[in-house]
Every structure is written in C-alpha cells, then in structure tokens.
Design an enzyme around this catalytic site. Sequence first.
Site, PDB file in Angstrom:
ATOM      1  N   GLU A 121       0.850  -1.209   0.000  1.00 13.87           N
ATOM      2  CA  GLU A 121       0.000   0.000   0.000  1.00 13.87           C
ATOM      3  C   GLU A 121       0.881   1.253   0.000  1.00 13.87           C
ATOM      4  OE1 GLU A 121      -0.144  -2.518   2.025  1.00 13.87           O
ATOM      5  OE2 GLU A 121      -2.208  -3.255   2.229  1.00 13.87           O
ATOM      6  N   GLU A 150      -2.546  -6.109  17.642  1.00 13.73           N
ATOM      7  CA  GLU A 150      -1.489  -6.701  16.817  1.00 13.73           C
ATOM      8  C   GLU A 150      -0.428  -7.320  17.738  1.00 13.73           C
ATOM      9  OE1 GLU A 150      -0.180  -5.435  12.529  1.00 13.73           O
ATOM     10  OE2 GLU A 150       1.201  -4.467  13.935  1.00 13.73           O
TER      11      GLU A 150
HETATM   12  O1  F6P Z   1       0.824  -5.526   8.090  1.00  5.48           O
HETATM   13  C1  F6P Z   1       1.087  -5.121   9.372  1.00  5.48           C
HETATM   14  C2  F6P Z   1       2.329  -4.284   9.444  1.00  5.48           C
HETATM   15  O2  F6P Z   1       3.439  -5.072   9.226  1.00  5.48           O
HETATM   16  C3  F6P Z   1       2.418  -3.556  10.763  1.00  5.48           C
HETATM   17  O3  F6P Z   1       2.968  -4.327  11.752  1.00  5.48           O
HETATM   18  C4  F6P Z   1       3.212  -2.364  10.398  1.00  5.48           C
HETATM   19  O4  F6P Z   1       3.090  -1.341  11.343  1.00  5.48           O
HETATM   20  C5  F6P Z   1       2.599  -2.017   9.063  1.00  5.48           C
HETATM   21  O5  F6P Z   1       2.323  -3.262   8.463  1.00  5.48           O
HETATM   22  C6  F6P Z   1       3.448  -1.184   8.153  1.00  5.48           C
HETATM   23  O6  F6P Z   1       4.675  -1.770   7.911  1.00  5.48           O
HETATM   24  P1  F6P Z   1       5.878  -0.937   7.298  1.00  5.48           P
HETATM   25  O7  F6P Z   1       6.198   0.159   8.245  1.00  5.48           O
HETATM   26  O8  F6P Z   1       6.992  -1.916   7.127  1.00  5.48           O
HETATM   27  O9  F6P Z   1       5.418  -0.385   5.973  1.00  5.48           O
END
Ligand code: F6P
Length: 559
Positions: A231, A372
């Site tokens: 995303e 989480e």
């Molecule tokens: O999908 C969950 C997660 O891994 C969370 O633990 C984390 O805060 C979020 O996605 C975003 O991850 P990143 O900072 O690596 O983009």
Amino acid sequence: MTTLPASDIQLPLFIYAQREPLTEKSAWVALEEHHRDRARHFQLERLFAANDKRGETMTAEGAGVYLDYSKNLVTSETMALLMQLARQCGLQDRIDAMFRGDKINNTEGRSVLHTALRRPAGDSLMVDGEDIVAQVQDVLGRMEQFAHRVRSGEWLGHTGRPIRHVVNIGIGGSDLGPMMAHEALRFYSKRDITMHFLSDVDGAALQETVRALPAEQTLFIVCSKTFTTLETITNAHAARQWLVSQLGDERAVSRHFAGVTTNIEEATRFGIDPDNMFGFWDWVGGRYSMTSAIGLSTMIAIGPDNFRELLAGFHAMDEHFRTAPLERNLPAILGMLTVWYTNFFGAASQAVLPYSQYLKRLPAYLQQLTMESNGKHITVNGETAAYQTSPVYWGDNGINGQHSFYQMLHQGTQLVPCDFIGFCQPLEQVGDQHELLMANMFAQSEALAFGKKAAQVREEGTPEELVPHRVFDGNRPSNSMLVEKLTPHSLGALVALYEHSVFTQGVIWNIDSFDQWGVELGKQLAKRTARQLIDHSQPLHHDSSTNALIRRFRGGGEQ
Ligand code: F6P
C-alpha cells in the site's frame, strides 16, 4: 551505562518459554477460586461502603499520570493475587530483559528496544557491541536539523518555495502513531504547515489528499519500516508521479521526498535522496515506532523541543515501569486488570474513552498496539493457549461515545471494562466548557459503578411498566486516568503506559507480543488476487465463493 555481551548467537525459540502452564500456577488457581467464591459476587457499592478510603487508596501515580482503579471488581486480596501471578510469570525479569536488549521477540530473534529511543542523550546501551543510544541520538540530531529547515522555510522546494504541506505516506505503525500524535498535539503545532496522512491504497485517498495541494510547497515523507509494504510503496509511486507531472521535472523528487525506513537499500532504489533519509532499526516494532524517525512528521509539526519533551514523557513512564514495585506500577496494574477481566470474567472487550477532542485518534492507535501485539493463540512454547488472550480494544472520544454506544456500556448484556482519560486543565479555556466536559467523565464512571436502583426510579414517579427500563444495575468496572494537562510529555507518558500494559499482558499469556505473523496470509492472497483482477485471463482456483465474487467484479457488477 549498561553493557551487554555481544549476542549474535541466535537464541533458541523457547528461551522465554514458561515451563509451568499458566493455568497450573498456584496464583492462577487461587484467582480462579477467589473469583468463583467471592469476586463474581462483588458489588462495587458494597466494596465502597466497607471502606470509605477506597477511592483514595486504590490509586497509583507515575510519570504525571494519576490512576484511580478503585471502581474495579477487585479487593486488596484480588490485587495481591494478581501481582503474585505477575511474579510467578517472571514479569520483573522480563521487564529487565526487554530494557537490557535481550532478544525477547522470540519468533523473529530480535531485541525489543523501543525504550532505547527515549533514553536521554549521553546515556548508553551496548547491544551486539554497538552503543545504540548514540545511534538513536545521531538520527534524532539529523531529524532536528531537517525539521528546523522545513519549519523555518529554509528548506525550499524545487521551484524555490517553502514547504507548507507535509504528507506522511505510511500504514499501520507508520501511520497511526504520527496521525494520533498530530491530532493529540495539534495545539503545539506550527499552524502554517498542514499535515496530511495517506495510508489507504484506495486511489480516492491519494486523489483526495493531493487535490488541493500545491506541489511546489508539498513534502512527502514515505514511512515504512520494511519499505516493501504494498500500500505504502504504491502510494509513494503514485505521489511521485503526481509531483513530477505537476512540476515537470524528475529532479524535483529530491526536494519533495524524504524517507523513513530500516531498509535503506529499497528506499534508495525508490529514489529517495540519502540526505533526506532517516533510519531506524529492526529492534523497533512498527506499532512501537512513533518515537523513532517515524515521528518525523510529528517533529516537523510540533518542533524539535516539543518532540524531545514527548520522548521525555515516554522515558518517565519507561522508568516508572522498570523501577516501581508492581503494586504501585501503573502499567502492571492496568495490564493485570485486563488479565483479570479477560480470563476470569470472560470480558471480550475493553473500551478506551478519552475526554479530550485532541485524543480522538488514541483508540484507533491503541487498537494496533494492543491487538497486533497480543491477538495470538500460540504461546512462546509453540502450544495453543488454553485461555483467552487480547480483548478487543475500541472506543472514541468519550463525549461523542455518550451519544452513541454508551447505552450498551450502561445497560447491555456484556461486561465492558472502561478506561476513562481526562485532564485537569484545558488547553483551550472556553467559558466553563472544560468543567462540563470533565463533569461528564466523572459522572459516567460513577453511573457505571453505582447505577440507579428501582426504588429511586419509582420515587421519580416513573410508571411501573417503565421501571425496569430505567434501572441501571451498575457494578460496571472502570479505570480513571487523570493528568494535569495534555502536553507532549503527558502524551508520551500515556502512550508508554499502554505499551507496557500490553507487555505485561503478553508476559502473563506467555505470547510473543512483538511479532505479527497473523497479517501475512491476507497479504499473500491479495497479491495473487490482484493479478487476477487486473488480468482477466488468469485462471481462478479459489473456493466457489471467492471465484464467484471475482467473476462478478470482473463483469463490472454483472454475472
Ligand atoms: O501488516 C502489518 C504491518 O506489518 C504492521 O505491523 C506495520 O506497522 C505495518 O504493516 C506497516 O509496515 P511498514 O512500516 O513496514 O510499511
């Protein structure tokens, strides 16, 4: 200074496994008996009548937070048993291990050192042969310089104009902390720089964010611990495309993009200028990262001095948690009360109700922090937990909640322990509005605890057939947290209080509160499914429901 032996050796997965199952510990068994024979019959009204000092004695204070836990279904015997259970689970040893940098994140073989992010400059903590406090201070210093340049207008965009809009692109821990802190500390923020938060991969989120933004005066901060989160990277690419199309020059990127990550390689590949890159470390969990460089947008908003105050507030609660005896230790008390309601009263949720407009995003932030972390059913020993773990945390700004879901809190069939959070002094004094606000907070916890009897309802002339509808049984537990004033320092203390309450719960439940394997499967399936939604010739091998949904989507709403 704390010196640790270098610990490159991968620790065995079961290093923190508890040999004796939780439900066989003598304190657990004693709590079961205590609940069965006495506590399930506790009436707050009677407990208060039996001890007119209860409201003053069942309190604790630390790092500027006053906690009144007297309106809980507990006696001093309950609290003693809960703390006995905490001791039998080795809570103090685990606290020490976390602060020392032991690899208590078992399943990922990592230290858990968000507390090191808040240690004062000049302190030192050696982990794997490196002084990590010095590293933290180094990044903080670079963030301060950058924030200062952006705030003062010295940092100029590609066309020579100062920055007036900052867009934080990130999700989960890379979004919720900065967004919550921005709302919470808006009073302290520089008003001529507007903060925006982009997390959702829904194209509408990006379009709605950039719609009215002047590209020349916009800075994007791409926050991602891993720099691989689909995303975030998708949004970052789209934002970059938008910027370049607006300014007509690829070279604009280095003046309008900063990056915060542990994955410098990927961020470089994306095109972030190394000078605008701020690192952190794998020993900071995403949901524990708001005091790392992930807080860059917070620092730009409130300024470096206020950011240091925020860190000092976190640190004050860290120190309280590390040193206060468990009986007077706020996070330990809060955490053990959650264990009490979850495991002995079968409570499935916990409401968080701040009486402050500024804290309206706190419940959303706490949802990731708590669920989480502790929403797991496999213990550190690799076995299925024979007991419940994380309750659902939820809530909203208390006043708004009163006019929506409080009905259920007062008269519903489920027990929902509540955390009330309020401030003695307002930041904005408008007539008597702060008194009115806080009167509501105090009234709600009183009403939940003591209710309203049928006799009183009748005395008010209520027709008999309406009496049962207007009775409040009461006996619904709550904590009240009172803080002098909402400041960067007190926000830090409050957030750290919840972080360590979550830690306490995780120790009791014998789970790794610092991994998040449960989010992986959905991500993997989404990647495969995305290919099938984009390329309609890809065959579908899902279950019949998923296949039918995809076919309908491909057909634009028709089969
Ligand atoms: O999908 C969950 C997660 O891994 C969370 O633990 C984390 O805060 C979020 O996605 C975003 O991850 P990143 O900072 O690596 O983009």
